[in-house]
Design an enzyme around this catalytic site. Structure first.
Site, mmCIF file in Angstrom:
data_model
loop_
_atom_site.group_PDB
_atom_site.id
_atom_site.type_symbol
_atom_site.label_atom_id
_atom_site.label_comp_id
_atom_site.label_asym_id
_atom_site.label_seq_id
_atom_site.Cartn_x
_atom_site.Cartn_y
_atom_site.Cartn_z
ATOM 1 N N CYS A 99 -1.752 -1.421 -1.037
ATOM 2 C CA CYS A 99 -2.846 -0.607 -1.853
ATOM 3 C C CYS A 99 -4.220 -1.570 -1.582
ATOM 4 C CB CYS A 99 -2.379 -0.234 -3.160
ATOM 5 S SG CYS A 99 -3.909 0.464 -4.228
ATOM 6 N N CYS A 198 2.340 1.442 -10.327
ATOM 7 C CA CYS A 198 1.605 2.188 -11.159
ATOM 8 C C CYS A 198 1.853 3.860 -11.227
ATOM 9 C CB CYS A 198 0.127 2.121 -10.693
ATOM 10 S SG CYS A 198 -0.479 2.486 -9.159
#
Length: 363
Positions: A99, A198
């Site tokens: 990410c 997440c």
């Protein structure tokens, strides 16, 4: 003074304080909420709208603009799909590493600079240092070693770091970050730290994978003897070193030594000293050096998990984007697919992806 900074504002404590510090230092701050994932999962409501509301309140308090950028396509393609594919092939991926490379210091950075940003900023616990003699930009570990996040930043290049600010990297610890948020009335000082992956949330990676990949019944096999001890719903659900979730009933605790996703077999041992659980060497692929050029072969510090111990090891740079890490004493085997990150003192030099240990996988 007055330099234009685009800041990734997640609605969390660290990025909120980062925004406040940048405003106080005189930067022209534009906050950006990156909507990376908004899909609910079984048993889990994605909290993106709540996080956006927190980010909006922080922006209003500080008197800065907030934009919402849709990054979901890039996040799905480069993070979620990568994670699923890695698990399907028996690897244990690190989505935060990907990410950072592809979204936060990829899509976000590219859009920000295209919009005229002089700098970008995030709430990462890290520091950058520009060597006055050479002009080179180095990535340094944060003052707070426990929260240091350079482990997740090794795939980002020097050019990006040369235009990046990490405002909380110099703060003593997370308690101080929360206190500073409270002093400034940002209203997020009690918000819990994000934990785990997440987009998976509290449902856990097992639930996510079973919702994404096909359930396949297979055997749990004793590593030493080949004896079948039990059964599982898919070898992709297990990772090296795992102890919980084997559901083998009573008896001694057992640890996953290796997985074979082609044969759909999970190998376990009850012996903590099993050679498949220890190694003195890690071979790394897909190696990336932040400065662009590899360091000389020699002794460095190596970290194989976030907040894990920094261990001295000899690092040898190999051909084909590979490297070899050799430890003077046996260490716990690292799950293939995880990151091994290499440091020269405080400086994060780069890292690579851990390949399967031939001892553990020689069945």
């Amino acid at each position: 003074m007055g330099e234009k900074v685009f800041l990734g504002l997640s609605g969390g404590v660290d990025s909120a304080l980062s925004a406040a510090l940048l405003v106080e230092q005189g930067y022209d701050v534009t906050a950006v909420y990156m909507r990376n994932w908004s899909r609910d999962l079984p048993g889990y409501r994605c909290p993106w709208a709540d996080d956006l509301a927190d980010a909006e309140r922080v922006a209003v308090t500080l008197g800065i603009g907030l934009e919402v950028w849709d990054c979901e396509e890039e996040y799905q393609r480069t993070v979620v799909d990568y994670l699923v594919d890695a698990y399907a092939h028996g690897l244990t991926p690190n989505p935060d590493v990907m990410c950072n490379q592809t979204v936060k210091f990829g899509t976000f950075a590219d859009r920000a600079f295209a919009r005229g940003a002089d700098l970008i900023a995030t709430g990462h616990y890290a520091r950058v240092y520009q060597d006055p003699a050479t002009g080179a930009t180095q990535l340094l570990r944060a003052v707070d070693e426990h929260k240091d996040q350079t482990y997740f930043l090794w795939r980002v290049g020097e050019e990006a770091f040369s235009r990046t600010l990490f405002p909380v990297g110099e703060v003593r610890d997370k308690a101080e970050v929360r206190r500073m948020c409270a002093e400034r009335g940002l209203g997020v000082e009690s918000k819990p730290d994000s934990d785990g992956i997440c987009f998976v949330g509290p449902v856990g990676i097992r639930t996510f994978l079973l919702d994404t990949l096909e359930r396949r019944a297979g055997d749990i096999v004793e590593w030493e003897t080949g004896r079948v001890l039990g059964h599982h719903d898919g070898a992709f659900l297990f990772t090296v070193g795992q102890r919980k979730g084997l559901d083998l009933g009573g008896g001694p605790a057992r640890y996953v030594v290796s997985t074979d996703t082609e044969k759909n077999v999970v190998y376990v041992t009850a012996n903590p000293a099993c050679p498949g659980l220890w190694c003195t060497q890690l071979d790394l692929s897909d190696v990336h050096w932040i400065a662009g050029e590899p360091p000389l072969d020699g002794t460095y510090l190596v970290r194989t998990r976030h907040t894990g111990e920094l261990r001295e090891a000899r690092v040898e740079v190999l051909d084909g984007g590979r490297a070899r890490v050799s430890f003077p004493e046996p260490v716990r085997t690292v799950a293939p697919g995880q990151s091994a990150v290499i440091y020269g003192g405080l400086v994060c030099l780069g890292g690579g992806i851990v390949e399967p240990d031939p001892v553990a996988y020689n069945r």
